[in-house]
Design a protein around this motif. Structure first.
Motif, PDB file in Angstrom:
ATOM      1  N   ALA A  23      -9.988   2.354   2.849  1.00 56.71           N
ATOM      2  CA  ALA A  23     -10.274   1.305   1.872  1.00 56.71           C
ATOM      3  C   ALA A  23      -9.167   1.275   0.828  1.00 56.71           C
ATOM      4  CB  ALA A  23     -11.621   1.561   1.203  1.00 56.71           C
ATOM      5  N   LEU A  24      -8.618   0.115   0.584  1.00 60.07           N
ATOM      6  CA  LEU A  24      -7.631  -0.031  -0.472  1.00 60.07           C
ATOM      7  C   LEU A  24      -8.276   0.277  -1.820  1.00 60.07           C
ATOM      8  CD1 LEU A  24      -6.161  -3.222   1.061  1.00 60.07           C
ATOM      9  CD2 LEU A  24      -4.735  -1.260   0.449  1.00 60.07           C
ATOM     10  N   PRO A  25      -7.551   0.938  -2.726  1.00 60.17           N
ATOM     11  CA  PRO A  25      -8.143   1.287  -4.029  1.00 60.17           C
ATOM     12  C   PRO A  25      -8.722   0.052  -4.713  1.00 60.17           C
ATOM     13  CG  PRO A  25      -6.018   2.348  -3.752  1.00 60.17           C
ATOM     14  CD  PRO A  25      -6.162   1.392  -2.603  1.00 60.17           C
ATOM     15  N   PHE A  26      -9.918   0.196  -5.245  1.00 58.06           N
ATOM     16  CA  PHE A  26     -10.631  -0.941  -5.823  1.00 58.06           C
ATOM     17  C   PHE A  26     -10.526  -0.905  -7.344  1.00 58.06           C
ATOM     18  CE2 PHE A  26     -14.643  -3.131  -7.101  1.00 58.06           C
ATOM     19  CZ  PHE A  26     -14.343  -4.367  -6.541  1.00 58.06           C
ATOM     20  N   GLY A  27      -9.894  -1.917  -7.909  1.00 59.88           N
ATOM     21  CA  GLY A  27      -9.827  -2.038  -9.355  1.00 59.88           C
ATOM     22  C   GLY A  27      -8.709  -1.261 -10.017  1.00 59.88           C
ATOM     23  N   GLY A  28      -7.880  -0.567  -9.239  1.00 57.05           N
ATOM     24  CA  GLY A  28      -6.774   0.186  -9.818  1.00 57.05           C
ATOM     25  C   GLY A  28      -5.518  -0.654  -9.934  1.00 57.05           C
ATOM     26  N   PRO A  29      -4.561  -0.257 -10.778  1.00 56.09           N
ATOM     27  CA  PRO A  29      -3.358  -1.057 -10.989  1.00 56.09           C
ATOM     28  C   PRO A  29      -2.444  -1.125  -9.770  1.00 56.09           C
ATOM     29  CG  PRO A  29      -3.173   1.058 -12.111  1.00 56.09           C
ATOM     30  CD  PRO A  29      -4.586   0.954 -11.634  1.00 56.09           C
ATOM     31  N   GLY A  30      -2.474  -0.095  -8.930  1.00 57.92           N
ATOM     32  CA  GLY A  30      -1.564  -0.083  -7.794  1.00 57.92           C
ATOM     33  C   GLY A  30      -1.784  -1.202  -6.807  1.00 57.92           C
ATOM     34  N   VAL A  31      -3.021  -1.651  -6.688  1.00 60.31           N
ATOM     35  CA  VAL A  31      -3.342  -2.638  -5.659  1.00 60.31           C
ATOM     36  C   VAL A  31      -2.714  -3.999  -5.949  1.00 60.31           C
ATOM     37  CG1 VAL A  31      -5.519  -3.554  -6.578  1.00 60.31           C
ATOM     38  CG2 VAL A  31      -5.250  -3.232  -4.116  1.00 60.31           C
ATOM     39  N   VAL A  32      -2.252  -4.229  -7.185  1.00 64.78           N
ATOM     40  CA  VAL A  32      -1.548  -5.473  -7.493  1.00 64.78           C
ATOM     41  C   VAL A  32      -0.066  -5.220  -7.792  1.00 64.78           C
ATOM     42  CG1 VAL A  32      -3.556  -6.804  -8.232  1.00 64.78           C
ATOM     43  CG2 VAL A  32      -2.415  -5.329  -9.888  1.00 64.78           C
ATOM     44  N   ASP A  33       0.420  -4.043  -7.468  1.00 62.93           N
ATOM     45  CA  ASP A  33       1.848  -3.721  -7.554  1.00 62.93           C
ATOM     46  C   ASP A  33       2.417  -3.815  -6.146  1.00 62.93           C
ATOM     47  OD1 ASP A  33       4.234  -2.081  -7.258  1.00 62.93           O
ATOM     48  OD2 ASP A  33       3.866  -1.384  -9.299  1.00 62.93           O
ATOM     49  N   PRO A  34       3.312  -4.769  -5.869  1.00 64.41           N
ATOM     50  CA  PRO A  34       3.733  -4.994  -4.479  1.00 64.41           C
ATOM     51  C   PRO A  34       4.376  -3.780  -3.824  1.00 64.41           C
ATOM     52  CG  PRO A  34       5.070  -6.274  -6.014  1.00 64.41           C
ATOM     53  CD  PRO A  34       3.923  -5.738  -6.792  1.00 64.41           C
ATOM     54  N   GLU A  35       5.201  -3.041  -4.572  1.00 66.07           N
ATOM     55  CA  GLU A  35       5.832  -1.868  -3.978  1.00 66.07           C
ATOM     56  C   GLU A  35       4.805  -0.778  -3.708  1.00 66.07           C
ATOM     57  OE1 GLU A  35       7.125  -3.407  -6.711  1.00 66.07           O
ATOM     58  OE2 GLU A  35       8.774  -4.390  -5.634  1.00 66.07           O
ATOM     59  N   TRP A  36       3.914  -0.558  -4.689  1.00 66.29           N
ATOM     60  CA  TRP A  36       2.897   0.498  -4.559  1.00 66.29           C
ATOM     61  C   TRP A  36       1.984   0.228  -3.368  1.00 66.29           C
ATOM     62  CZ3 TRP A  36      -2.125   1.814  -4.222  1.00 66.29           C
ATOM     63  CH2 TRP A  36      -2.538   3.044  -4.710  1.00 66.29           C
ATOM     64  N   VAL A  37       1.413  -0.975  -3.309  1.00 63.97           N
ATOM     65  CA  VAL A  37       0.397  -1.233  -2.296  1.00 63.97           C
ATOM     66  C   VAL A  37       1.009  -1.352  -0.901  1.00 63.97           C
ATOM     67  CG1 VAL A  37       0.332  -3.781  -2.432  1.00 63.97           C
ATOM     68  CG2 VAL A  37      -1.768  -2.483  -1.921  1.00 63.97           C
ATOM     69  N   SER A  38       2.231  -1.850  -0.785  1.00 57.29           N
ATOM     70  CA  SER A  38       2.863  -1.922   0.529  1.00 57.29           C
ATOM     71  C   SER A  38       3.197  -0.529   1.045  1.00 57.29           C
ATOM     72  CB  SER A  38       4.100  -2.810   0.495  1.00 57.29           C
ATOM     73  OG  SER A  38       5.044  -2.339  -0.440  1.00 57.29           O
ATOM     74  N   GLU A  39       3.622   0.383   0.148  1.00 57.41           N
ATOM     75  CA  GLU A  39       3.895   1.754   0.572  1.00 57.41           C
ATOM     76  C   GLU A  39       2.602   2.457   0.971  1.00 57.41           C
ATOM     77  OE1 GLU A  39       5.754   5.266   1.576  1.00 57.41           O
ATOM     78  OE2 GLU A  39       6.537   3.234   1.338  1.00 57.41           O
ATOM     79  N   PHE A  40       1.523   2.212   0.232  1.00 55.35           N
ATOM     80  CA  PHE A  40       0.207   2.746   0.591  1.00 55.35           C
ATOM     81  C   PHE A  40      -0.159   2.301   2.013  1.00 55.35           C
ATOM     82  CE2 PHE A  40      -4.357   2.458   0.995  1.00 55.35           C
ATOM     83  CZ  PHE A  40      -4.870   3.557   0.311  1.00 55.35           C
ATOM     84  N   ALA A  41       0.015   1.015   2.289  1.00 58.57           N
ATOM     85  CA  ALA A  41      -0.356   0.471   3.601  1.00 58.57           C
ATOM     86  C   ALA A  41       0.517   1.043   4.709  1.00 58.57           C
ATOM     87  CB  ALA A  41      -0.253  -1.050   3.577  1.00 58.57           C
ATOM     88  N   ARG A  42       1.811   1.137   4.472  1.00 55.70           N
ATOM     89  CA  ARG A  42       2.702   1.676   5.496  1.00 55.70           C
ATOM     90  C   ARG A  42       2.383   3.140   5.795  1.00 55.70           C
ATOM     91  NH1 ARG A  42       6.626  -1.676   2.803  1.00 55.70           N
ATOM     92  NH2 ARG A  42       7.166   0.085   1.443  1.00 55.70           N
ATOM     93  N   HIS A  43       2.026   3.884   4.759  1.00 54.96           N
ATOM     94  CA  HIS A  43       1.696   5.288   5.001  1.00 54.96           C
ATOM     95  C   HIS A  43       0.393   5.413   5.777  1.00 54.96           C
ATOM     96  CE1 HIS A  43       2.052   9.571   4.408  1.00 54.96           C
ATOM     97  NE2 HIS A  43       0.769   9.604   4.109  1.00 54.96           N
TER      98      HIS A  43
END
Length: 298
Positions: free
Chosen positions: A6-26
């Motif tokens: 599950a993608l983090p809910f309500g955290g700042p990273g989920v709307v940071d393009p670099e953060w969330v794309s790296e999360f997804a790739r990992h």
């Protein structure tokens, strides 16, 4: 058994393009089956609606927390990944007109080569649903039609186009293209904790995602889902079952026990951690600990 993140809910990273794309790739590199994005179209201050998955009835995040649109978020992540599934959990059906939703979902599924799964629900936050222009009391009946509308528009129809005549939605001669990538359309699972949710899953769904229930109630809801499927001439064994568990809490022993209950997928929640490196370490450790995180599962 498959394992999703599950993608983090309500955290700042989920709307940071670099953060969330790296999360997804990992997550993809660890072999997780899918990424799951939740939804709230609007948050509401001072709501009188009780959150059903907390003993206090309080929603766990503040009204100012960033909650991006799940389909837009998953579309973004589709461009940064290649194989991992893309799922909602749950998309709040009353907030969406089904004709527009059918187009958006089919487009994402097509461009991601069939990676989309929709887990949908009817919602608990009355003020949110009313802000989207829908009567709260009728949302369950609307949900059934919404699923039927989407599948009608994704299906085969001749030069005359598709038609639908329901209580809430009506059209004639409609053509909605592109179709989803898979000939069978996009899988639609129902989430929820009620008997009504289990019945919707059995009658209309491709799967069921019970939320916030212990084992005795879980088994009861599964029985309700299966009986409803049989009642409408559907194969209950073809319906998938998904559950939420914590990324750091799930043990291989519990996973084995859940698999024995017929659970097909565990959606792992990452909690309140916001440090990306620690989250990546946690995802890697969980994949190694369970030994089954790659698609195909236990």
């Amino acid at each position: 058994m498959d394992y999703a993140i599950a993608l983090p809910f309500g955290g700042p990273g989920v709307v940071d393009p670099e953060w969330v794309s790296e999360f997804a790739r990992h997550a993809e590199s660890c072999g997780y089956e899918s990424l799951v994005a939740a939804e709230h179209s609007v948050m509401v201050r001072g709501t009188s609606s009780a959150y059903p998955y907390s003993p206090t009835g309080q929603f766990p995040i503040g009204a100012d927390a960033p909650v991006p649109d799940p389909l837009e978020l998953l579309s973004f992540l589709a461009g940064h990944t290649t194989t991992i599934g893309l799922a909602t959990g749950a998309l709040i059906l009353p907030n969406h007109h089904p004709v527009v939703l059918a187009k958006r979902a089919a487009t994402l599924d097509r461009l991601s080569r069939g990676r989309l799964r929709l887990c949908v629900g009817v919602g608990w936050l009355r003020e949110e649903i009313e802000a989207c222009g829908v009567d709260f009391a009728s949302r369950g009946r609307r949900a059934a039609e919404q699923v039927e509308v989407a599948r009608t528009l994704w299906g085969e129809y001749g030069q005359e186009g598709a038609s639908y005549d329901g209580e809430f939605f009506r059209f004639r001669g409609a053509v909605c293209r592109p179709r989803p990538w898979r000939p069978t359309g996009i899988p639609i699972h129902f989430g929820g904790h009620s008997t009504a949710a289990a019945r919707r899953a059995g009658r209309y769904g491709d799967g069921f995602q019970p939320l916030g229930v212990g084992e005795p109630e879980l088994l009861r809801l599964i029985t309700v889902m299966r009986r409803e499927a049989e009642r409408y001439g559907r194969d209950p064994d073809a319906l998938e079952l998904s559950l939420y568990r914590g990324l750091t809490e799930l043990t291989e022993e519990e996973a084995t026990a859940l698999a024995s209950l017929g659970i097909h997928r565990i959606v792992l929640q990452v909690g309140e951690e916001t440090d990306l490196d620690r989250l990546k370490d946690g995802m890697s450790a969980c994949a190694e600990r369970l030994s089954h995180a790659r698609a195909g599962g236990a």
